[in-house]
Motif scaffolding. Structure first.
Motif, PDB file in Angstrom:
ATOM      1  N   LEU A   1       2.403  -9.438   2.811  1.00 46.06           N
ATOM      2  CA  LEU A   1       1.426  -9.525   1.730  1.00 46.06           C
ATOM      3  C   LEU A   1       1.153  -8.155   1.114  1.00 46.06           C
ATOM      4  O   LEU A   1       1.035  -8.020  -0.113  1.00 46.06           O
ATOM      5  CB  LEU A   1       0.124 -10.145   2.243  1.00 46.06           C
ATOM      6  N   GLN A   2       1.070  -7.118   1.953  1.00 45.65           N
ATOM      7  CA  GLN A   2       0.783  -5.790   1.427  1.00 45.65           C
ATOM      8  C   GLN A   2       1.952  -5.257   0.605  1.00 45.65           C
ATOM      9  O   GLN A   2       1.735  -4.587  -0.415  1.00 45.65           O
ATOM     10  CB  GLN A   2       0.446  -4.824   2.566  1.00 45.65           C
ATOM     11  N   GLN A   3       3.169  -5.540   1.023  1.00 43.74           N
ATOM     12  CA  GLN A   3       4.312  -5.121   0.206  1.00 43.74           C
ATOM     13  C   GLN A   3       4.274  -5.787  -1.164  1.00 43.74           C
ATOM     14  O   GLN A   3       4.618  -5.174  -2.179  1.00 43.74           O
ATOM     15  CB  GLN A   3       5.612  -5.457   0.931  1.00 43.74           C
ATOM     16  N   THR A   4       3.838  -7.041  -1.198  1.00 42.45           N
ATOM     17  CA  THR A   4       3.696  -7.729  -2.480  1.00 42.45           C
ATOM     18  C   THR A   4       2.633  -7.049  -3.328  1.00 42.45           C
ATOM     19  O   THR A   4       2.819  -6.830  -4.538  1.00 42.45           O
ATOM     20  CB  THR A   4       3.333  -9.202  -2.249  1.00 42.45           C
ATOM     21  N   ASN A   5       1.511  -6.718  -2.716  1.00 43.80           N
ATOM     22  CA  ASN A   5       0.457  -5.997  -3.434  1.00 43.80           C
ATOM     23  C   ASN A   5       0.980  -4.700  -4.041  1.00 43.80           C
ATOM     24  O   ASN A   5       0.670  -4.360  -5.189  1.00 43.80           O
ATOM     25  CB  ASN A   5      -0.700  -5.663  -2.485  1.00 43.80           C
ATOM     26  N   ILE A   6       1.738  -3.947  -3.261  1.00 42.43           N
ATOM     27  CA  ILE A   6       2.249  -2.656  -3.723  1.00 42.43           C
ATOM     28  C   ILE A   6       3.144  -2.836  -4.941  1.00 42.43           C
ATOM     29  O   ILE A   6       3.034  -2.091  -5.931  1.00 42.43           O
ATOM     30  CB  ILE A   6       2.987  -1.946  -2.579  1.00 42.43           C
ATOM     31  N   LEU A   7       4.028  -3.825  -4.907  1.00 44.10           N
ATOM     32  CA  LEU A   7       4.931  -4.048  -6.033  1.00 44.10           C
ATOM     33  C   LEU A   7       4.190  -4.575  -7.255  1.00 44.10           C
ATOM     34  O   LEU A   7       4.496  -4.196  -8.392  1.00 44.10           O
ATOM     35  CB  LEU A   7       6.041  -5.016  -5.621  1.00 44.10           C
ATOM     36  N   ARG A   8       3.214  -5.426  -7.038  1.00 44.05           N
ATOM     37  CA  ARG A   8       2.438  -5.960  -8.158  1.00 44.05           C
ATOM     38  C   ARG A   8       1.611  -4.863  -8.827  1.00 44.05           C
ATOM     39  O   ARG A   8       1.427  -4.874 -10.053  1.00 44.05           O
ATOM     40  CB  ARG A   8       1.494  -7.060  -7.651  1.00 44.05           C
ATOM     41  N   ASP A   9       1.129  -3.893  -8.046  1.00 43.96           N
ATOM     42  CA  ASP A   9       0.139  -2.936  -8.544  1.00 43.96           C
ATOM     43  C   ASP A   9       0.713  -1.547  -8.802  1.00 43.96           C
ATOM     44  O   ASP A   9      -0.038  -0.569  -8.844  1.00 43.96           O
ATOM     45  CB  ASP A   9      -1.011  -2.817  -7.533  1.00 43.96           C
ATOM     46  N   ILE A  10       2.029  -1.428  -8.975  1.00 45.15           N
ATOM     47  CA  ILE A  10       2.618  -0.099  -9.184  1.00 45.15           C
ATOM     48  C   ILE A  10       1.940   0.616 -10.348  1.00 45.15           C
ATOM     49  O   ILE A  10       1.541   1.786 -10.235  1.00 45.15           O
ATOM     50  CB  ILE A  10       4.135  -0.204  -9.451  1.00 45.15           C
ATOM     51  N   ARG A  11       1.808  -0.066 -11.466  1.00 46.23           N
ATOM     52  CA  ARG A  11       1.214   0.576 -12.647  1.00 46.23           C
ATOM     53  C   ARG A  11      -0.255   0.900 -12.411  1.00 46.23           C
ATOM     54  O   ARG A  11      -0.710   2.018 -12.701  1.00 46.23           O
ATOM     55  CB  ARG A  11       1.356  -0.332 -13.870  1.00 46.23           C
ATOM     56  N   GLU A  12      -1.016  -0.073 -11.913  1.00 43.85           N
ATOM     57  CA  GLU A  12      -2.449   0.136 -11.696  1.00 43.85           C
ATOM     58  C   GLU A  12      -2.690   1.281 -10.716  1.00 43.85           C
ATOM     59  O   GLU A  12      -3.574   2.124 -10.922  1.00 43.85           O
ATOM     60  CB  GLU A  12      -3.100  -1.150 -11.185  1.00 43.85           C
ATOM     61  N   ASP A  13      -1.912   1.329  -9.660  1.00 42.76           N
ATOM     62  CA  ASP A  13      -2.066   2.420  -8.689  1.00 42.76           C
ATOM     63  C   ASP A  13      -1.738   3.770  -9.321  1.00 42.76           C
ATOM     64  O   ASP A  13      -2.439   4.769  -9.087  1.00 42.76           O
ATOM     65  CB  ASP A  13      -1.159   2.181  -7.473  1.00 42.76           C
TER      66      ASP A  13
END
Length: 307
Positions: free
Chosen positions: A181-193
């Motif tokens: 789940l966290q890897q998914t979060n990281i890929l989804r939020d690349i721009r926001e991060d």
């Protein structure tokens, strides 16, 4: 939530309100649980959310470190039960939940470790004037993922319990599902991060792909030669293997807990599939499923179709 302590009942109600309004994805799974376990998991979520919010809020990093240290000390009182945590509703509810279920309280400390790593990265970015990738390799990143998400998987398992676990694999599988789940979060939020001065993709993978994360003039991620898309697609395929392993937890759980787990994982796995199909979809937005899509995933989980 049935309890004779009015304070604790109100505390659970507070945690359920927090979860209902802030857990936009997890709530679809949590509400599939029977009332007592739903209340306990909402308490776990509310405390995890509080820890995470400290790292994400605006303000001086010294103040964040102090807040995390104070919360770490408060978490240390939880094994003493509701009598040891004062009137804080979230801590009251978690203390009561830990009395009723084998919740691994030490996992909250791991979550604090992960958020402290974010604060350290923020300090570095502020000092250098540019975000950097603090995790040199994927193995380094897995340490962070285990702190901020594997810990939550194990906390959830404490509420779920297991129907059967002869090999003692449940905690490892819950941890692995959290990593997915966290890897998914990281890929989804690349721009926001990146906008907030953070990079989670491993430094060695960015270098090997020849990718420098930056924004175009219109605010979207810059990817002139498609190398970033290739990197994201490869990372998504790797994350799928973590889902495949982590979801081996489902047969070890009772029907309601299995449905909750399948719903939560299903929403994120759906997001991951969308990202893998077209990585550029995360370049200018925070990708999400519609309420109808989430409800459908939850319904399939409850009936067993999503397994």
């Amino acid at each position: 939530m049935a309890t004779t302590d009015v304070r604790v009942s109100r505390a659970y109600a507070t945690c359920e309100a927090i979860t209902r309004t802030q857990a936009r994805n997890f709530h679809y799974g949590i509400r599939l649980l029977p009332p007592e376990r739903r209340a306990a998991l909402c308490a776990v979520y509310a405390l995890a959310r509080r820890i995470d919010d400290i790292g994400d809020e605006h303000g001086e990093t010294a103040a964040k470190r102090a807040a995390l240290a104070a919360l770490r000390a408060q978490v240390g009182l939880l094994p003493d039960g509701p009598g040891g945590v004062g009137d804080d509703p979230v801590l009251l509810a978690v203390a009561d939940a830990a009395r009723r279920h084998p919740v691994p309280i030490a996992a909250f400390g791991e979550l604090v470790d992960g958020v402290e790593a974010d604060v350290t990265a923020d300090e570095t970015a502020a000092r250098t004037g540019a975000p950097a990738a603090p995790y040199g390799s994927f193995d380094d990143l897995l340490w962070y993922c285990r702190c901020v998400a594997g810990s939550v998987g194990r906390l959830c398992l404490g509420v779920f319990g297991t129907r059967t676990d002869p090999a003692g694999d449940a905690a490892r599988l819950a941890d692995t599902l959290g990593l997915a789940l966290q890897q998914t979060n990281i890929l989804r939020d690349i721009r926001e991060d990146l906008v907030h001065g953070r990079i989670y993709l491993p430094a060695d993978e960015l270098a090997a792909a020849g990718v420098t994360l930056r924004l175009r003039g219109d605010g979207a991620l810059d990817d002139p030669d498609g190398a970033l898309a290739d990197l994201v697609r490869d990372a998504a395929h790797r994350a799928r293997a973590f889902y495949a392993e982590g979801l081996e937890l489902v047969p070890l759980l009772d029907r309601r807990s299995a449905a909750c787990t399948t719903a939560m994982a299903g929403i994120y796995r759906h997001l991951l599939d969308d990202i893998a199909a077209d990585p550029r979809r995360v370049y200018d937005r925070r990708l999400s499923l519609s309420g109808r899509q989430k409800a459908l995933v939850a319904a399939r989980a409850l009936t067993g179709w999503g397994r």
